[in-house]
Design an enzyme around this catalytic site. Sequence first.
Site, PDB file in Angstrom:
ATOM      1  N   GLU A  34     136.635 -94.393 -18.944  1.00  0.00           N
ATOM      2  CA  GLU A  34     137.863 -95.185 -18.992  1.00  0.00           C
ATOM      3  C   GLU A  34     137.633 -96.346 -19.938  1.00  0.00           C
ATOM      4  O   GLU A  34     136.824 -97.238 -19.644  1.00  0.00           O
ATOM      5  CB  GLU A  34     138.192 -95.773 -17.619  1.00  0.00           C
ATOM      6  N   ASP A  45     143.141-105.578 -11.112  1.00  0.00           N
ATOM      7  CA  ASP A  45     141.704-105.776 -11.240  1.00  0.00           C
ATOM      8  C   ASP A  45     141.251-107.088 -10.621  1.00  0.00           C
ATOM      9  O   ASP A  45     141.963-108.090 -10.630  1.00  0.00           O
ATOM     10  CB  ASP A  45     141.306-105.745 -12.720  1.00  0.00           C
TER      11      ASP A  45
END
Length: 246
Positions: A34, A45
């Site tokens: 990724e 995140d």
Amino acid sequence: MKKLVAYITTAYPSLEFTHDLALSLKDAGVDSLELGVPFSDPVADGAIIEKANLKALQNGFKVEQLFKVSNAIASQIDTLWMGYFNVFYHKGFEHFISEALKSKVSGFIIPDLPYEEAKSYDMMMKKSDLSLINFVAPTDSKERIAKIVKDSSKFIYLVAYAGITGKAQSESLENVIVDIREATTTPIYVGFGVDKKSAKEKIKGVDGVIVGSAFVNILLDDSLSDTQKIKNISTLAKEIKEIINE
């Protein structure tokens, strides 16, 4: 063989570093990469990846750098772009698809794009033989899970808990996994909070794990040289790959 997906932040600390780390992770047994697209407000995140995002932006990250490094590595390791919808929308979704095809990137992961809004973009992706990864959360109902995974491709991103990445949290995923399995044969990968300590537990009942914060934490360690960072991240990847396949 259980799969390992590794998240890294593109162009931090440099584009050359990203290139070298990607190929080292391939050698360490990582199945898919990724490439995180730096963004100023990465809402899914935690603090670790957010910090790497901001540092990359402060260093002058441009989306063209993502395309450049992908062109160099995606033919050697399966590569996906992980980013927030604002970036894809601003540059043009069709433009990202075109660049993905040029570089042989296999798909996009866009955590802030709800399933209902993603459907039209998913059709565009499928026409180009690309995957738009679907997310399932432990809070999703059986009916919603069936709807989300119906036309899924590549893998289902099963969020290990409600919240943001990088937290040492745990929720029972057994029932969710059963519901997904009943609706699709697409592989299930678990992300959020996966590290060396939790990998053995997280891999139960699924086909792979997605590891991000554990790698980025090393990437952010300024006491290490770039060579040491690449070695330590790759060693950790190899150890996690072994753990999930014990």
